[in-house]
Design an enzyme around this catalytic site. Sequence first.
Site, PDB file in Angstrom:
ATOM      1  CB  CYS A  10     -12.281  -1.416  -3.260  1.00 56.01           C
ATOM      2  SG  CYS A  10     -11.628  -3.052  -2.905  1.00 56.01           S
ATOM      3  CB  CYS A  13      -7.536  -5.415  -7.372  1.00 54.80           C
ATOM      4  SG  CYS A  13      -8.560  -6.797  -6.911  1.00 54.80           S
ATOM      5  CB  CYS A  87     -14.990  -9.296  -4.087  1.00 60.64           C
ATOM      6  SG  CYS A  87     -13.200  -9.307  -4.020  1.00 60.64           S
ATOM      7  CD  GLN A 215       0.062 -20.549   1.678  1.00 61.37           C
ATOM      8  OE1 GLN A 215      -0.233 -19.481   1.170  1.00 61.37           O
ATOM      9  NE2 GLN A 215       1.261 -20.772   2.188  1.00 61.37           N
ATOM     10  CE1 TYR A 244      10.755 -18.726  10.605  1.00 61.08           C
ATOM     11  CE2 TYR A 244      12.046 -20.199   9.219  1.00 61.08           C
ATOM     12  CZ  TYR A 244      11.979 -19.137  10.112  1.00 61.08           C
ATOM     13  OH  TYR A 244      13.134 -18.506  10.493  1.00 61.08           O
ATOM     14  CD  GLU A 265       3.789 -21.906  12.735  1.00 60.80           C
ATOM     15  OE1 GLU A 265       4.251 -21.929  11.587  1.00 60.80           O
ATOM     16  OE2 GLU A 265       3.428 -20.861  13.320  1.00 60.80           O
ATOM     17  CG  ASP A 313       6.596 -21.065   3.573  1.00 59.51           C
ATOM     18  OD1 ASP A 313       6.780 -19.901   3.180  1.00 59.51           O
ATOM     19  OD2 ASP A 313       5.508 -21.667   3.426  1.00 59.51           O
ATOM     20  CB  CYS A 340       5.330 -14.649   1.245  1.00 62.36           C
ATOM     21  SG  CYS A 340       5.767 -14.344   2.953  1.00 62.36           S
TER      22      CYS A 340
HETATM   23  N1  SAH Z   1       4.556 -23.352   5.504  1.00 67.50           N
HETATM   24  C1  SAH Z   1       3.245 -22.911   5.898  1.00 67.50           C
HETATM   25  C2  SAH Z   1       3.217 -21.568   6.607  1.00 67.50           C
HETATM   26  C3  SAH Z   1       3.980 -20.455   5.972  1.00 67.50           C
HETATM   27  S1  SAH Z   1       3.640 -18.839   6.626  1.00 67.50           S
HETATM   28  C4  SAH Z   1       2.277 -22.921   4.731  1.00 67.50           C
HETATM   29  O1  SAH Z   1       2.676 -23.096   3.578  1.00 67.50           O
HETATM   30  O2  SAH Z   1       1.073 -22.792   4.963  1.00 67.50           O
HETATM   31  C5  SAH Z   1       4.926 -18.601   7.800  1.00 67.50           C
HETATM   32  C6  SAH Z   1       4.712 -19.328   9.096  1.00 67.50           C
HETATM   33  O3  SAH Z   1       5.802 -18.994   9.954  1.00 67.50           O
HETATM   34  C7  SAH Z   1       3.446 -18.923   9.858  1.00 67.50           C
HETATM   35  O4  SAH Z   1       2.721 -20.085  10.153  1.00 67.50           O
HETATM   36  C8  SAH Z   1       3.980 -18.261  11.141  1.00 67.50           C
HETATM   37  O5  SAH Z   1       3.186 -18.514  12.283  1.00 67.50           O
HETATM   38  C9  SAH Z   1       5.320 -18.924  11.285  1.00 67.50           C
HETATM   39  N2  SAH Z   1       6.330 -18.190  12.063  1.00 67.50           N
HETATM   40  C10 SAH Z   1       6.506 -16.849  12.156  1.00 67.50           C
HETATM   41  N3  SAH Z   1       7.579 -16.561  12.916  1.00 67.50           N
HETATM   42  C11 SAH Z   1       8.107 -17.749  13.316  1.00 67.50           C
HETATM   43  C12 SAH Z   1       9.222 -18.113  14.111  1.00 67.50           C
HETATM   44  N4  SAH Z   1      10.024 -17.185  14.650  1.00 67.50           N
HETATM   45  N5  SAH Z   1       9.466 -19.408  14.321  1.00 67.50           N
HETATM   46  C13 SAH Z   1       8.665 -20.363  13.780  1.00 67.50           C
HETATM   47  N6  SAH Z   1       7.592 -20.086  13.014  1.00 67.50           N
HETATM   48  C14 SAH Z   1       7.306 -18.786  12.775  1.00 67.50           C
END
Ligand code: SAH
Length: 391
Positions: A10, A13, A87, A215, A244, A265, A313, A340
């Site tokens: 696996c 991790c 798991c 998340q 985003y 988004e 984000d 991330c």
């Molecule tokens: N802020 C949110 C999502 C973060 S993940 C949270 O905390 O849950 C990053 C996000 O960016 C995803 O939802 C993805 O669909 C979006 N994304 C990816 N490429 C993008 C783009 N070019 N323009 C706008 N959003 C985008």
Amino acid sequence: MTCKNRAKNCGGCPLLEVPYPEQLKQKEAKVRALLGKYGPVHPIRGMETPTHYRNKVISTFAMGFGGKLVSGIYATKTHKVLPVERCLLEDEVLDTVMEAVRAAAAACKYQPYHEDKGTGLLRHCLLRRGVATGQVMVVLVTAQPVLPGAKNFVRALLAEAEKRSVPVTTVVQNYNPRRTSVVLGEQEKVLYGKGFILDTLCGKTYALSPRSFYQVNPVQTAVLYGLAVDAAKLTGNEVVLDAYCGIGTIGLTAADKAKQVVGVELNRDAVHDAIGNAKHNGVKNARFFAADATEWISTAAAAGERADVIFMDPPREGSTPQFIESVARMAPKRVVYVSCNPETMARDLALLTKKGYHAEGFTPVDMFPNSEHIEVVCALSRQEQRKQSRR
Ligand code: SAH
């Protein structure tokens, strides 16, 4: 820590053998090496209990020894299913629900899908748990459009779940006929309950359907969003852009402290969820747009629109130079960058600092203990303004 799945190849991790305090030290050091030149790196925020944090489980069905229906994950770099019953990362309630799903499916004599031959019925099971509400969603992914004896399956599943004292709030069948490793298909049928579950995060309630992005570590998500909203230093008068935004979680968490929130988004389903989430929480000062963040902000900046605070984000690839140019044009007082991937964050920081934004500090958050991933929150402020306020 040890895990018997590990010996069976696996790959879930990769850091399992590294003691947790050491994992945290390594992650913090990596962030410092990549980002320390831009500003101070604060101590990493780790978990008190770094196990069983995943509120979402995807289990793939296969035929085990003696024709027994098993389910688990693909062994590292293979398409061979490694049966998993317990798991270290998964929510323990969900592991028990998965046991009930297997028992009910076996009682209904459902056969696992055979990837090479394209025969059989059951492909995967996606489970989600609203950790704050206790609600559980079961999504059974099938290779055939019809689930024979669906009512009996639901009845058996509810009985097996009750026997094990775990809840099942809703059951959905998802039909995925494609020969692909993408888990969910396009068609869905609700077999029991409402087809979604609710969860509460940072004081807001979210409706999660099978496809919603959410998340996976709720404990650390609360830490992350708390840091992000604090870093924005909102007073109630700000126009806030949540770029985003996914299903709108950061913007909605900030909405009570802002004048207006605008979320952008790319994923239309997520935007649809974000609009619904604002409505269900009675948030009246938030709007959401489905668009590419770079295109949207470039148009908005060119039209003279302004934001006081921008949350960004982006996905692992990071943002784009054009997005950052437009941020600078909009001239927000503060930018809160949630990343991330510290490598792309470092690349984007080079341009943000060139454009006059000063990184006040970085806080790494361990969203995925035992894996190599690191999340980082960075608060930036506009430099001209700092100089002015010093006068
Ligand atoms: N802020 C949110 C999502 C973060 S993940 C949270 O905390 O849950 C990053 C996000 O960016 C995803 O939802 C993805 O669909 C979006 N994304 C990816 N490429 C993008 C783009 N070019 N323009 C706008 N959003 C985008």
